[in-house]
Design a protein around this motif. Structure first.
Motif, mmCIF file in Angstrom:
data_model
loop_
_atom_site.group_PDB
_atom_site.id
_atom_site.type_symbol
_atom_site.label_atom_id
_atom_site.label_comp_id
_atom_site.label_asym_id
_atom_site.label_seq_id
_atom_site.Cartn_x
_atom_site.Cartn_y
_atom_site.Cartn_z
ATOM 1 N N PRO A 122 -13.261 38.160 16.303
ATOM 2 C CA PRO A 122 -12.515 37.553 17.409
ATOM 3 C C PRO A 122 -11.215 36.898 16.945
ATOM 4 O O PRO A 122 -10.201 36.948 17.651
ATOM 5 C CB PRO A 122 -13.500 36.528 17.960
ATOM 6 N N GLU A 123 -11.247 36.299 15.766
ATOM 7 C CA GLU A 123 -10.048 35.629 15.254
ATOM 8 C C GLU A 123 -8.896 36.603 15.035
ATOM 9 O O GLU A 123 -7.722 36.218 15.122
ATOM 10 C CB GLU A 123 -10.381 34.907 13.944
ATOM 11 N N ALA A 168 -8.873 30.007 22.403
ATOM 12 C CA ALA A 168 -8.658 28.577 22.628
ATOM 13 C C ALA A 168 -8.286 27.871 21.330
ATOM 14 O O ALA A 168 -7.375 27.024 21.297
ATOM 15 C CB ALA A 168 -9.906 27.950 23.240
ATOM 16 N N ARG A 169 -8.975 28.205 20.251
ATOM 17 C CA ARG A 169 -8.684 27.570 18.964
ATOM 18 C C ARG A 169 -7.290 27.937 18.465
ATOM 19 O O ARG A 169 -6.571 27.084 17.919
ATOM 20 C CB ARG A 169 -9.732 27.984 17.930
ATOM 21 N N SER A 170 -6.894 29.179 18.657
ATOM 22 C CA SER A 170 -5.572 29.608 18.212
ATOM 23 C C SER A 170 -4.472 28.912 19.010
ATOM 24 O O SER A 170 -3.461 28.466 18.450
ATOM 25 C CB SER A 170 -5.443 31.128 18.362
ATOM 26 N N ALA A 227 -4.723 26.000 20.538
ATOM 27 C CA ALA A 227 -4.718 24.586 20.154
ATOM 28 C C ALA A 227 -4.096 24.388 18.779
ATOM 29 O O ALA A 227 -3.348 23.425 18.553
ATOM 30 C CB ALA A 227 -6.138 24.038 20.183
ATOM 31 N N ALA A 228 -4.394 25.284 17.850
ATOM 32 C CA ALA A 228 -3.828 25.178 16.505
ATOM 33 C C ALA A 228 -2.314 25.322 16.520
ATOM 34 O O ALA A 228 -1.618 24.792 15.644
ATOM 35 C CB ALA A 228 -4.445 26.239 15.592
ATOM 36 N N SER A 229 -1.804 26.028 17.536
ATOM 37 C CA SER A 229 -0.357 26.203 17.669
ATOM 38 C C SER A 229 0.293 25.057 18.436
ATOM 39 O O SER A 229 1.511 25.059 18.636
ATOM 40 C CB SER A 229 -0.055 27.533 18.365
ATOM 41 N N GLY A 230 -0.525 24.094 18.905
ATOM 42 C CA GLY A 230 0.027 22.908 19.543
ATOM 43 C C GLY A 230 -0.252 22.752 21.017
ATOM 44 O O GLY A 230 0.089 21.721 21.612
ATOM 45 N N ALA A 231 -0.859 23.757 21.660
ATOM 46 C CA ALA A 231 -1.131 23.665 23.092
ATOM 47 C C ALA A 231 -2.364 22.806 23.360
ATOM 48 O O ALA A 231 -3.287 22.746 22.547
ATOM 49 C CB ALA A 231 -1.345 25.060 23.682
#
Length: 300
Positions: A225-226, A22-24, A26-30
């Motif tokens: 996880p990252e 989810a964080r990845s 969102a960080a990409s703009g979604a």
């Protein structure tokens, strides 16, 4: 990776791999719908994403039922007007050997993993097809589903079924421009920290921030996880439009493409195969091609 304007649902994203996904995204703009059965975890995840400048809302619901799947899709559409990607990560474990596994142990795992993946993807695909702009289906597989694993009849069966569904959906959804792929992650989570070979390394990471050695990150393809999150962001993007029906492994410094089951030895006999004919042919034709099974023990 630019996911601006896209909306994603990530099930089981209050912590662990799901939170990293989810964080990845969102960080990409979604914009992301965070889902968890733990309201506190879901709220904390949303707060973390928004504090980092991302967009997120929470939907607290146990994955499995049609009603839960519909609620997740509705949350995305009501919040941002569309849905572009579904990431099915929610899961539970009820590990026991076959003769000790209860009906409830089996049914609970299948309900969340297999049925939950089915219902969530079905609801998401219905919306994506209505939009007519394609979409991304990203589901969570496991090495256990690819090879089997001791004490995991329920989990391995569900994950193997998920891989088979991905291959089926790749066929069914191609015309609509919707891709379907499975991520096969190997990462330090609540599920994997119980493995004796990994436990001291996971504990050192959690308590002291000690990075995993190459024997884990490269040798075992085991990481945080990252480490697995970039693959999910890629599969949610326009850059992955030509990739579908695949099972893709990721962990630590390792990225891998799993093969699909295929015939490895074939023989023919006129009139069909009697039991005696099979017995005669097996040692010479098939024995040398017998397949291994089970997840290999960590070599640390």
């Amino acid at each position: 990776m630019d996911l601006s304007g896209k909306v994603a649902v990530v099930t089981g994203s209050g912590r662990g791999l799901g939170l990293a996904y989810a964080r990845s995204l969102a960080a990409s703009g979604a914009a992301v719908v965070v889902n968890d059965v733990d309201a506190n975890a879901a709220t904390a995840a949303v707060e973390q994403i928004t504090a980092d400048g991302g967009r997120a809302v929470a939907e607290v619901v146990p994955v499995g039922s049609t009603e839960a799947a519909d609620a997740l899709v509705s949350r995305a559409v009501d919040s941002w007007g569309r849905l572009d990607a579904i990431v099915t990560n929610a899961g539970v474990l009820r590990d026991k050997v076959l003769w000790k596994m209860s009906d409830d142990d089996f049914d609970t795992v299948v309900q969340v993993h297999l049925r939950g993946t089915f219902t969530c993807v079905r609801a998401a695909v219905e919306r994506m097809r209505e939009q007519g702009e394609g979409g991304r289906v990203i589901v969570a597989g496991s090495p256990a589903g690819q090879r089997g694993n001791f004490g995991q009849t329920n989990y391995a069966a569900a994950k193997a079924g998920i891989a088979a569904m991905v291959r089926t959906w790749a066929l069914e959804l191609a015309r609509a421009g919707i891709t379907a792929n499975a991520v096969i992650p190997v990462a330090a989570t609540a599920m994997t920290k119980t493995i004796a070979a990994f436990a001291p390394h996971v504990e050192a990471l959690e308590l002291e921030g000690t990075a995993f050695p190459d024997s884990l990150r490269k040798g075992e393809g085991f990481g945080t996880p990252e480490d697995a999150a970039g693959l999910v962001a890629f599969l949610a993007s326009d850059a992955s439009a030509g990739i579908t029906g695949q099972c893709i492994g990721v962990g630590g410094d390792k990225l891998a493409l799993w093969s699909h089951p295929q015939e490895v030895a074939v023989a023919y006999t006129d009139g069909g195969w009697s039991a005696d004919a099979v017995a005669a042919a097996w040692p010479n034709v098939f024995a040398r091609s017998e397949q291994t099974y089970g997840i290999p023990a960590p070599q640390l």
